[in-house]
Design a protein around this motif. Structure first.
Motif, PDB file in Angstrom:
ATOM      1  N   ALA A 280      -0.699 -12.502  15.723  1.00  0.00           N
ATOM      2  CA  ALA A 280      -0.846 -12.211  13.937  1.00  0.00           C
ATOM      3  C   ALA A 280       0.728 -11.288  13.991  1.00  0.00           C
ATOM      4  N   SER A 281       1.032 -11.809  12.607  1.00  0.00           N
ATOM      5  CA  SER A 281       2.259 -11.104  12.133  1.00  0.00           C
ATOM      6  C   SER A 281       1.970 -10.618  10.821  1.00  0.00           C
ATOM      7  N   GLY A 282       2.855  -9.175  10.768  1.00  0.00           N
ATOM      8  CA  GLY A 282       2.556  -8.543   9.395  1.00  0.00           C
ATOM      9  C   GLY A 282       3.330  -9.382   8.558  1.00  0.00           C
ATOM     10  N   ASP A 283       3.971 -10.354   8.627  1.00  0.00           N
ATOM     11  CA  ASP A 283       4.919 -11.058   7.716  1.00  0.00           C
ATOM     12  C   ASP A 283       3.789 -11.780   6.713  1.00  0.00           C
ATOM     13  N   THR A 284       2.613 -12.051   7.172  1.00  0.00           N
ATOM     14  CA  THR A 284       1.953 -12.810   6.243  1.00  0.00           C
ATOM     15  C   THR A 284       0.950 -11.751   5.549  1.00  0.00           C
ATOM     16  N   VAL A 285       1.220 -10.329   5.396  1.00  0.00           N
ATOM     17  CA  VAL A 285       0.672  -9.601   4.752  1.00  0.00           C
ATOM     18  C   VAL A 285       1.646  -8.686   3.705  1.00  0.00           C
ATOM     19  N   ALA A 286       1.017  -8.701   2.619  1.00  0.00           N
ATOM     20  CA  ALA A 286       1.894  -7.984   1.329  1.00  0.00           C
ATOM     21  C   ALA A 286       1.741  -6.439   1.659  1.00  0.00           C
ATOM     22  N   ILE A 287       2.691  -5.936   1.780  1.00  0.00           N
ATOM     23  CA  ILE A 287       2.474  -4.250   1.848  1.00  0.00           C
ATOM     24  C   ILE A 287       3.053  -3.530   0.722  1.00  0.00           C
ATOM     25  N   GLU A 288       2.052  -2.608   0.083  1.00  0.00           N
ATOM     26  CA  GLU A 288       2.778  -1.778  -1.111  1.00  0.00           C
ATOM     27  C   GLU A 288       2.950  -0.398  -0.601  1.00  0.00           C
ATOM     28  N   ARG A 289       4.321   0.150  -1.159  1.00  0.00           N
ATOM     29  CA  ARG A 289       4.549   1.376  -0.716  1.00  0.00           C
ATOM     30  C   ARG A 289       4.220   2.301  -2.050  1.00  0.00           C
ATOM     31  N   LEU A 290       3.466   3.266  -1.546  1.00  0.00           N
ATOM     32  CA  LEU A 290       2.896   4.196  -2.579  1.00  0.00           C
ATOM     33  C   LEU A 290       3.661   5.420  -2.990  1.00  0.00           C
ATOM     34  N   ARG A 291       4.502   6.023  -1.678  1.00  0.00           N
ATOM     35  CA  ARG A 291       5.310   7.024  -2.111  1.00  0.00           C
ATOM     36  C   ARG A 291       6.481   6.897  -1.064  1.00  0.00           C
TER      37      ARG A 291
END
Length: 291
Positions: A280-291
């Motif tokens: 599993a790779s984190g490249d397949t998941v969109a990540i949102e920075r909150l601060r």
């Protein structure tokens, strides 16, 4: 040479506690020493089970044997989940103190298993307070669900800002990293489920499709904490390391849930999904920075 000690429950059939944590860690390349706090025939969600809860003295004796044999050589982290009662918790923290005496940089990842939204608390009276006052300050990483986060921070969580504020409150008690393993707030999409990680360097959120189960499988939180700890050990607790570990963990959980749904059972499909989880790779998941 053990790299992670995992102190959790054990079942002969199914995948919760150590059975949901140890194998994924091994497939990710980590050597794990498992100390079991109970041995049941199956998880209690089935309504009927056999087996016994091990005493705190039993747990201390097992840890004594491990220390005498290995001196905790090579151990980089302690992972804990369901504790059952305060005496077990005290035995866990004693093991942590002895581990850190040998390896001061060893990490402690505490999954504060106490309850869940809709169910409330399912542990003995006094354990939530003990978890708040003793386990939380000792931890480097803590992985509550939304219910547990709200109780530990003593605040309602209805917005993402509430969640970030609550996670920061937990960090002020000791942990460097807070992973919220399930998060539904006012801006959540109805067909998605989110996780959030908060550190001194920032807060990040990921969301993945919500997969419906009836009944839902047990052990997902145990799996999540284990995979996230592995990511943090590899990527570090500073900078964007926890964010990258979060993305990898979310990808692995989605793979596991999709495989479990396809299998049509109520146990996590760890065996059939093991290769995909390991890759599993984190490249397949969109990540949102909150601060």
């Amino acid at each position: 040479m053990s790299e992670i000690i995992s102190i959790q429950s054990h079942v002969a059939y199914g995948y919760v506690g150590n059975r949901a944590a140890v194998f994924p860690l091994q497939r990710l390349g980590w050597d794990v020493t498992a100390v079991n706090t109970v041995q049941f025939s199956n998880h209690t969600g089935y309504g009927r089970f056999t087996g016994e809860v091990f005493s705190a003295a039993h747990i201390r004796e097992v840890v004594d044997g491990i220390e005498a044999l290995t001196g905790f050589a090579g151990v980089r982290a302690l992972l804990t989940g369901y504790m059952g009662d305060q005496a077990t918790g005290a035995a866990v923290l004693d093991a942590l103190a002895r581990l850190r005496a040998a390896h001061p940089q060893a990490l402690y990842c505490c999954d504060p298993v106490m309850g869940d939204t809709g169910r409330g608390f399912f542990v003995r009276d006094g354990l939530p307070q003990w978890m708040r006052d003793h386990a939380l300050p000792a931890a480097d990483i803590v992985t509550p669900n939304q219910f547990e986060l709200a109780w530990l921070a003593d605040r309602d969580i209805t917005t993402r800002d509430d969640a970030v504020t609550a996670a920061a409150a937990l960090r002020r008690r000791g942990p460097r990293v807070v992973l919220v393993t399930s998060l539904v707030v006012d801006d959540s999409q109805a067909d998605r489920i989110a996780m959030l990680v908060d550190t001194a360097d920032g807060s990040w959120r990921v969301s993945t499709p919500l997969i419906h189960f009836d009944p839902p499988p047990n052990g997902a939180g145990d799996f999540t904490a284990a995979v996230f700890l592995a990511g943090c050990l590899e990527l570090g607790l500073g900078g964007d390391g926890p964010a990258r570990a979060l993305a990898r963990t979310a990808a692995a959980v989605r793979i596991l849930f999709e495989a479990t749904q396809a299998a049509g059972g109520r146990e996590l499909a760890l065996i059939s999904a093991q290769n995909e989880i390991a890759a599993a790779s984190g490249d397949t998941v969109a990540i949102e920075r909150l601060r």
